[in-house]
Design a protein around this motif. Structure first.
Motif, mmCIF file in Angstrom:
data_model
loop_
_atom_site.group_PDB
_atom_site.id
_atom_site.type_symbol
_atom_site.label_atom_id
_atom_site.label_comp_id
_atom_site.label_asym_id
_atom_site.label_seq_id
_atom_site.Cartn_x
_atom_site.Cartn_y
_atom_site.Cartn_z
ATOM 1 N N GLU A 270 6.580 -7.514 -16.842
ATOM 2 C CA GLU A 270 7.115 -6.193 -16.501
ATOM 3 C C GLU A 270 6.092 -5.386 -15.717
ATOM 4 O OE1 GLU A 270 8.987 -2.125 -18.505
ATOM 5 O OE2 GLU A 270 8.293 -3.778 -19.797
ATOM 6 N N PHE A 271 4.832 -5.472 -16.117
ATOM 7 C CA PHE A 271 3.790 -4.747 -15.377
ATOM 8 C C PHE A 271 3.735 -5.213 -13.931
ATOM 9 C CE2 PHE A 271 -0.482 -4.470 -13.663
ATOM 10 C CZ PHE A 271 -0.798 -3.132 -13.867
ATOM 11 N N VAL A 272 3.693 -6.526 -13.715
ATOM 12 C CA VAL A 272 3.622 -7.062 -12.355
ATOM 13 C C VAL A 272 4.838 -6.636 -11.547
ATOM 14 C CG1 VAL A 272 3.651 -9.186 -10.983
ATOM 15 C CG2 VAL A 272 2.154 -9.015 -12.999
ATOM 16 N N ARG A 273 6.012 -6.694 -12.160
ATOM 17 C CA ARG A 273 7.230 -6.299 -11.443
ATOM 18 C C ARG A 273 7.166 -4.845 -11.006
ATOM 19 N NH1 ARG A 273 11.460 -3.444 -12.707
ATOM 20 N NH2 ARG A 273 10.903 -3.306 -14.922
ATOM 21 N N ARG A 274 6.697 -3.971 -11.890
ATOM 22 C CA ARG A 274 6.706 -2.549 -11.585
ATOM 23 C C ARG A 274 5.637 -2.160 -10.558
ATOM 24 N NH1 ARG A 274 7.760 0.502 -17.325
ATOM 25 N NH2 ARG A 274 7.285 2.300 -16.021
ATOM 26 N N VAL A 275 4.462 -2.752 -10.639
ATOM 27 C CA VAL A 275 3.447 -2.407 -9.631
ATOM 28 C C VAL A 275 3.797 -3.030 -8.282
ATOM 29 C CG1 VAL A 275 1.594 -2.019 -11.284
ATOM 30 C CG2 VAL A 275 1.915 -4.306 -10.342
ATOM 31 N N LYS A 276 4.430 -4.201 -8.302
ATOM 32 C CA LYS A 276 4.881 -4.802 -7.044
ATOM 33 C C LYS A 276 5.858 -3.878 -6.344
ATOM 34 C CE LYS A 276 7.484 -8.732 -5.184
ATOM 35 N NZ LYS A 276 8.215 -9.996 -5.517
ATOM 36 N N GLU A 277 6.760 -3.313 -7.115
ATOM 37 C CA GLU A 277 7.745 -2.398 -6.541
ATOM 38 C C GLU A 277 7.079 -1.168 -5.928
ATOM 39 O OE1 GLU A 277 11.408 0.365 -8.181
ATOM 40 O OE2 GLU A 277 11.034 -1.576 -9.162
ATOM 41 N N LYS A 278 5.983 -0.716 -6.535
ATOM 42 C CA LYS A 278 5.290 0.462 -6.017
ATOM 43 C C LYS A 278 4.502 0.181 -4.743
ATOM 44 C CE LYS A 278 4.571 3.416 -10.081
ATOM 45 N NZ LYS A 278 4.871 4.683 -9.376
ATOM 46 N N ILE A 279 4.095 -1.083 -4.558
ATOM 47 C CA ILE A 279 3.242 -1.427 -3.418
ATOM 48 C C ILE A 279 4.037 -2.015 -2.265
ATOM 49 C CG2 ILE A 279 1.237 -2.804 -2.703
ATOM 50 C CD1 ILE A 279 0.373 -2.838 -5.652
ATOM 51 N N THR A 280 5.131 -2.701 -2.557
ATOM 52 C CA THR A 280 5.876 -3.476 -1.554
ATOM 53 C C THR A 280 6.317 -2.634 -0.362
ATOM 54 O OG1 THR A 280 6.682 -5.019 -3.210
ATOM 55 C CG2 THR A 280 7.925 -4.910 -1.172
ATOM 56 N N GLY A 281 6.334 -3.301 0.801
ATOM 57 C CA GLY A 281 6.829 -2.676 2.019
ATOM 58 C C GLY A 281 5.959 -1.526 2.471
ATOM 59 N N ASP A 282 6.580 -0.403 2.809
ATOM 60 C CA ASP A 282 5.821 0.740 3.312
ATOM 61 C C ASP A 282 5.654 1.815 2.242
ATOM 62 O OD1 ASP A 282 8.399 1.579 3.101
ATOM 63 O OD2 ASP A 282 8.571 2.375 5.141
ATOM 64 N N LYS A 283 5.774 1.423 0.969
ATOM 65 C CA LYS A 283 5.653 2.416 -0.098
ATOM 66 C C LYS A 283 4.225 2.925 -0.243
ATOM 67 C CE LYS A 283 9.713 0.988 -2.700
ATOM 68 N NZ LYS A 283 10.248 0.474 -3.984
ATOM 69 N N LEU A 284 3.234 2.054 0.004
ATOM 70 C CA LEU A 284 1.857 2.518 0.125
ATOM 71 C C LEU A 284 1.517 2.513 1.608
ATOM 72 C CD1 LEU A 284 -0.356 1.038 -2.756
ATOM 73 C CD2 LEU A 284 0.703 3.271 -2.552
ATOM 74 N N ARG A 285 1.565 3.705 2.184
ATOM 75 C CA ARG A 285 1.412 3.836 3.642
ATOM 76 C C ARG A 285 -0.067 3.915 4.008
ATOM 77 N NH1 ARG A 285 4.995 9.037 3.062
ATOM 78 N NH2 ARG A 285 3.524 9.060 1.322
ATOM 79 N N VAL A 286 -0.461 3.128 4.983
ATOM 80 C CA VAL A 286 -1.854 3.040 5.417
ATOM 81 C C VAL A 286 -2.011 3.807 6.721
ATOM 82 C CG1 VAL A 286 -3.691 1.468 6.141
ATOM 83 C CG2 VAL A 286 -2.117 0.793 4.314
ATOM 84 N N GLY A 287 -3.090 4.594 6.833
ATOM 85 C CA GLY A 287 -3.299 5.318 8.076
ATOM 86 C C GLY A 287 -4.330 6.410 7.968
ATOM 87 N N CYS A 288 -4.275 7.331 8.949
ATOM 88 C CA CYS A 288 -5.222 8.443 9.062
ATOM 89 C C CYS A 288 -4.516 9.730 8.675
ATOM 90 C CB CYS A 288 -5.770 8.533 10.488
ATOM 91 S SG CYS A 288 -6.878 9.937 10.767
ATOM 92 N N SER A 289 -4.686 10.163 7.424
ATOM 93 C CA SER A 289 -3.965 11.353 6.962
ATOM 94 C C SER A 289 -4.450 12.610 7.658
ATOM 95 C CB SER A 289 -4.110 11.502 5.449
ATOM 96 O OG SER A 289 -5.391 11.982 5.091
ATOM 97 N N LEU A 290 -5.687 12.610 8.125
ATOM 98 C CA LEU A 290 -6.216 13.785 8.824
ATOM 99 C C LEU A 290 -5.398 14.097 10.063
ATOM 100 C CD1 LEU A 290 -8.487 15.902 8.928
ATOM 101 C CD2 LEU A 290 -9.849 14.274 10.249
ATOM 102 N N GLU A 291 -4.913 13.056 10.744
ATOM 103 C CA GLU A 291 -4.158 13.262 11.976
ATOM 104 C C GLU A 291 -2.651 13.098 11.793
ATOM 105 O OE1 GLU A 291 -5.688 11.166 15.321
ATOM 106 O OE2 GLU A 291 -7.725 11.949 15.062
ATOM 107 N N GLU A 292 -2.245 12.243 10.861
ATOM 108 C CA GLU A 292 -0.813 12.004 10.687
ATOM 109 C C GLU A 292 -0.138 13.072 9.846
ATOM 110 O OE1 GLU A 292 0.471 7.824 10.101
ATOM 111 O OE2 GLU A 292 -1.666 7.361 10.142
ATOM 112 N N GLY A 293 -0.934 13.800 9.052
ATOM 113 C CA GLY A 293 -0.359 14.888 8.289
ATOM 114 C C GLY A 293 -0.250 14.597 6.810
ATOM 115 N N GLU A 294 -0.177 15.674 6.038
ATOM 116 C CA GLU A 294 -0.120 15.592 4.583
ATOM 117 C C GLU A 294 1.159 14.890 4.125
ATOM 118 O OE1 GLU A 294 -1.969 16.007 1.044
ATOM 119 O OE2 GLU A 294 -2.742 16.760 2.946
ATOM 120 N N GLY A 295 1.007 13.990 3.131
ATOM 121 C CA GLY A 295 2.156 13.318 2.552
ATOM 122 C C GLY A 295 2.661 12.141 3.344
#
Length: 598
Positions: free
Chosen positions: A356-381
């Motif tokens: 269950e732990f693996v399933r739930r953290v996978k769901e939180k990370i999969t795809g674009d749910k954890l967005r990578v980038g430059c928050s200083l320029e792309e904006g808050e959130g």
């Protein structure tokens, strides 16, 4: 009636006395407030490159801080975008010699300042940080590639808390302590005085450019020291702005700004600082470099505090609340792109919760749910995970992951570098979920300092403790459980400097001593112990009644030695330490005969 009258009069006298004392205390407090100077206001211009709307003229395709044609400079760039910031001089041994000379001169005056004056400096600094927290975060994000939220948490909040605690508790922590002199010397006053070491040095890591510098400065200054603080060459660009904040603050408060010396250079600069003759060293970095610092410091026997990273584990017992634990573990793993010495690098999950732990953290990370980038320029959130601050880390991380997979681990998500469509020169790594990891795999033994969640399965508490303690690092750990008694029992058995039950890393925010065991180093900074580590704990004894009683040497143990000297001391020990009352009486009588010359 007379008795009643007397009682009333006595009550009036008592009430009047209490009122007088209360008024006196209130008056003293009010007078102190009037006499104390308010915090100084000052302003420091933020570098234009730090602003979110700054337009760079140059972007480096393969960023590196090293200039192959000039080893005396540091190339500064934004790790999230590759944008060139500036080229700064790398300080050398000559700069170190000049810096310690200036600091020693300034420290002679600074150590004479009162705690009230030191608190005013800290209050002034605190007000500035609060007022300009966004600008400070701009600078740290631009120099390290982190997100604004991570900067607010790790740079601003933690620094403000360090200042708050020091202002409120620092004077008490450094107050003279009095001790029981014991039955042998009841006429003595025994005490410890905490005196400044002199000029200390701090060589700090790059993962929190602002807090790592100022956390050390706060403690050193409050203890009455001067300080040489060396920033990592990885974040050299922000040093000028941070230096101007501290020096402007000191100057605005009427103190010599030379009491703090900012340096930034390569290994030769760090070695020169360790050899410079400073009175104490704090080093924050890797075990490999920490060993070199300790070896070099041993030539002059300079005391060291070494904080050398961690491989912190989070243990989820069978009764853990996943709703509460998973968000904390996500932040513990991915905060600051995983570049935390007390970040969660190993997640040990009980077999009943594992799937269950693996399933739930996978769901939180999969795809674009954890967005990578430059928050200083792309904006808050719009960004969750920032860049890796150091270049050239992707291949090391990919090798560790691939090696684990070859030994049976399962790569669920990520596992490779990431090329950002807008910032192709940015130093990114995909948020990674690696499961079925075992203690024998290198990734469970080596600090990764990256956005990689490694998950391990266990069956019993005993097994979890063995897995956790089977790593050479021992900085901090976490235990998640609904049974606090069980959590506390496990905490006692985990080999680490810190343990948090149902949380991660909060021992630091609670101002408890920070540090580890094993290859995580030794010594502590933060809180009372950390502040005292900036001092010489000097033991002092005085005569309690100097005009009446002083130490004298009984004739029987004076020089030249007496034939009954041994017997005298033996009876003295019996009188003071023997539990048998009859034996103590016999010893006392024997001592009396000695004093009477019989």
């Amino acid at each position: 009636m007379d008795n009643l009258f007397d009682i009333n009069v006595n009550l009036i006298v008592i009430v009047a006395s209490i009122s007088t004392v209360a008024v006196t205390i209130a008056s003293y407090a009010a007078l102190r407030l009037i006499l104390e100077k308010p915090p100084a206001r000052f302003h420091v211009q933020v570098p234009p490159e730090a602003k979110p709307d700054w337009k760079a003229t140059t972007t480096i395709s393969n960023p590196s801080i090293r200039d192959p044609n000039d080893p005396t400079v540091i190339i500064c760039y934004d790790p999230a975008t590759g944008k060139y910031l500036s080229t700064v001089k790398a300080h050398t041994a000559v700069d170190v010699t000049e810096a310690i000379s200036r600091a020693r001169i300034a420290q002679k005056s600074w150590e004479k300042t009162s705690f009230a004056e030191r608190k005013r400096v800290l209050n002034s600094l605190l007000n500035y940080i609060i007022e300009y927290q966004e600008e400070i975060c701009w600078v740290t994000c631009r120099d390290s590639g982190k997100t604004m939220v991570d900067a607010m948490l790790g740079e601003i909040l933690s620094t403000c808390e360090r200042i708050r605690w020091t202002i409120k508790n620092g004077e008490k922590a450094l107050a003279t302590e009095f001790f029981d002199p014991g039955p042998l010397l009841p006429y003595k006053i025994a005490k410890i005085e905490y005196q400044p070491l002199g000029v200390v040095a701090a060589l700090v890591s790059w993962n929190y450019p602002f807090h790592n510098l100022f956390g050390q400065i706060i403690s050193a200054l409050f203890a009455g020291n001067g300080i040489l603080v060396k920033a990592s060459e990885q974040v050299a660009w922000s040093v000028d702005y941070f230096s101007r904040i501290m020096k402007t603050c000191l100057n605005a408060c009427g103190h010599d700004p030379e009491i703090v010396q900012f340096l930034c250079g390569y290994a030769d600069c760090g070695e020169a600082i360790v050899r410079s003759g400073v009175d104490g060293i704090t080093f924050v970095g890797s075990p490999q470099v920490g060993k070199q610092v300790m070896k070099t410091a041993s030539d002059s026997l300079t005391p060291c505090i070494l904080e050398l990273g961690g491989k912190d584990a989070a243990i989820l017992r069978e009764d853990a609340n996943l709703d509460q634990a998973i968000p904390i573990i996500m932040r513990g793993t991915f905060q600051n792109t995983g570049q935390n010495c007390v970040g969660i690098e190993r997640v040990l999950v009980h077999e009943k919760l594992y799937d269950e732990f693996v399933r739930r953290v996978k769901e939180k990370i999969t795809g674009d749910k954890l967005r990578v980038g430059c928050s200083l320029e792309e904006g808050e959130g719009k960004v969750d995970v920032g860049a890796l601050t150091m270049s050239g880390q992707a291949s090391r991380l990919e090798n560790l992951i691939n090696d684990s997979v070859s030994q049976g681990a399962k790569l669920v998500i990520g596992g490779k570098s990431y090329t950002h469509p807008i910032y192709p020169s940015g130093q990114y790594f995909t948020p990674t979920l690696l499961v079925d990891v075992t203690p024998s795999m290198p990734i469970s033994q080596h600090e990764v300092f990256a956005p990689i969640m490694t998950v391990m399965k266990f069956q019993t508490d005993e097994e979890a403790i063995e897995m956790c303690n089977g790593c050479p690092y021992g900085l901090g750990n976490s235990v998640f459980t609904r049974d606090q008694a069980k959590g506390n029992q496990m905490a006692k058995r985990l080999k680490s400097g810190m343990v948090n039950v149902n949380d991660f890393a909060v021992a630091y925010i609670c101002n408890l001593p920070f540090g580890g065991v094993g290859i995580s180093g030794f010594g502590r900074f933060g809180g009372r112990e950390g502040l005292r580590a900036m001092c010489l704990a000097k033991s002092v004894t005085l005569d309690r009644f100097p005009l009446i009683v002083k130490t004298t040497i009984p004739t029987v143990v004076d020089y030249p030695m007496h034939a009954r000297g041994t017997t005298f001391v033996e009876n003295l020990v019996r009188v003071i330490y023997k539990n048998d009352i009859l034996e103590r009486i016999k010893g006392g009588l024997a001592l009396a005969r000695e004093f009477m010359g019989r």
